[in-house]
Motif scaffolding. Structure first.
Motif, PDB file in Angstrom:
ATOM      1  N   VAL A  24      -0.156  -4.399   3.980  1.00  0.00           N
ATOM      2  CA  VAL A  24      -1.354  -4.166   3.427  1.00  0.00           C
ATOM      3  C   VAL A  24      -2.476  -4.183   3.925  1.00  0.00           C
ATOM      4  CG1 VAL A  24      -2.810  -4.966   0.921  1.00  0.00           C
ATOM      5  CG2 VAL A  24      -0.394  -4.645   1.204  1.00  0.00           C
ATOM      6  N   ARG A  71       0.816  -1.108  -0.016  1.00  0.00           N
ATOM      7  CA  ARG A  71      -0.007  -0.123   0.051  1.00  0.00           C
ATOM      8  C   ARG A  71       0.787   1.193  -0.048  1.00  0.00           C
ATOM      9  NH1 ARG A  71      -5.229   0.801   3.035  1.00  0.00           N
ATOM     10  NH2 ARG A  71      -4.686  -1.525   3.553  1.00  0.00           N
ATOM     11  N   CYS A  72       0.411   1.694  -1.034  1.00  0.00           N
ATOM     12  CA  CYS A  72       1.186   3.283  -1.051  1.00  0.00           C
ATOM     13  C   CYS A  72       1.140   4.051  -0.397  1.00  0.00           C
ATOM     14  CB  CYS A  72       1.388   4.149  -1.855  1.00  0.00           C
ATOM     15  SG  CYS A  72       2.140   5.469  -2.212  1.00  0.00           S
ATOM     16  N   CYS A 122       5.119   3.092  -6.641  1.00  0.00           N
ATOM     17  CA  CYS A 122       3.757   3.268  -6.739  1.00  0.00           C
ATOM     18  C   CYS A 122       3.502   3.347  -8.078  1.00  0.00           C
ATOM     19  CB  CYS A 122       3.299   4.187  -5.710  1.00  0.00           C
ATOM     20  SG  CYS A 122       1.449   4.344  -5.746  1.00  0.00           S
ATOM     21  N   GLN A 148      -1.769   5.729  -0.450  1.00  0.00           N
ATOM     22  CA  GLN A 148      -2.882   4.549   0.097  1.00  0.00           C
ATOM     23  C   GLN A 148      -3.291   3.741  -0.388  1.00  0.00           C
ATOM     24  OE1 GLN A 148      -3.703   4.149   3.587  1.00  0.00           O
ATOM     25  NE2 GLN A 148      -1.829   5.946   3.574  1.00  0.00           N
ATOM     26  N   GLU A 149      -3.046   4.120  -2.227  1.00  0.00           N
ATOM     27  CA  GLU A 149      -3.494   2.803  -2.860  1.00  0.00           C
ATOM     28  C   GLU A 149      -3.172   1.610  -3.148  1.00  0.00           C
ATOM     29  OE1 GLU A 149      -6.231   2.765  -5.376  1.00  0.00           O
ATOM     30  OE2 GLU A 149      -6.454   5.045  -4.944  1.00  0.00           O
ATOM     31  N   HIS A 150      -2.993   0.842  -3.101  1.00  0.00           N
ATOM     32  CA  HIS A 150      -2.951  -0.775  -3.355  1.00  0.00           C
ATOM     33  C   HIS A 150      -2.436  -1.046  -4.737  1.00  0.00           C
ATOM     34  CE1 HIS A 150      -6.391  -1.295  -0.105  1.00  0.00           C
ATOM     35  NE2 HIS A 150      -5.167  -2.153   0.292  1.00  0.00           N
TER      36      HIS A 150
END
Length: 52
Positions: free
Chosen positions: A48, A18-19, A35, A23-25
């Protein structure tokens, strides 16, 4: 009839992170911990798990 045993691992391991910034996977490809959405560095350690 003999049963088949389960394999000890999958044929290809998929690494997720997770960034910490957006917050993106992400799926980490070829050990490139960046990312795909915002370009920030991804952590080397697993992060994650769901947050509380």
């Amino acid at each position: 009839m003999p049963s088949l045993g389960r394999p000890s691992s999958f044929t290809h391991e998929v690494v997720f992170r997770r960034c910490p910034d957006c917050q993106e996977h992400n799926i980490v490809r070829e050990d490139d911990f960046v990312c795909a959405f915002c370009g920030s560095d991804l952590p080397a350690a697993w992060n994650v798990d769901p947050t509380t």
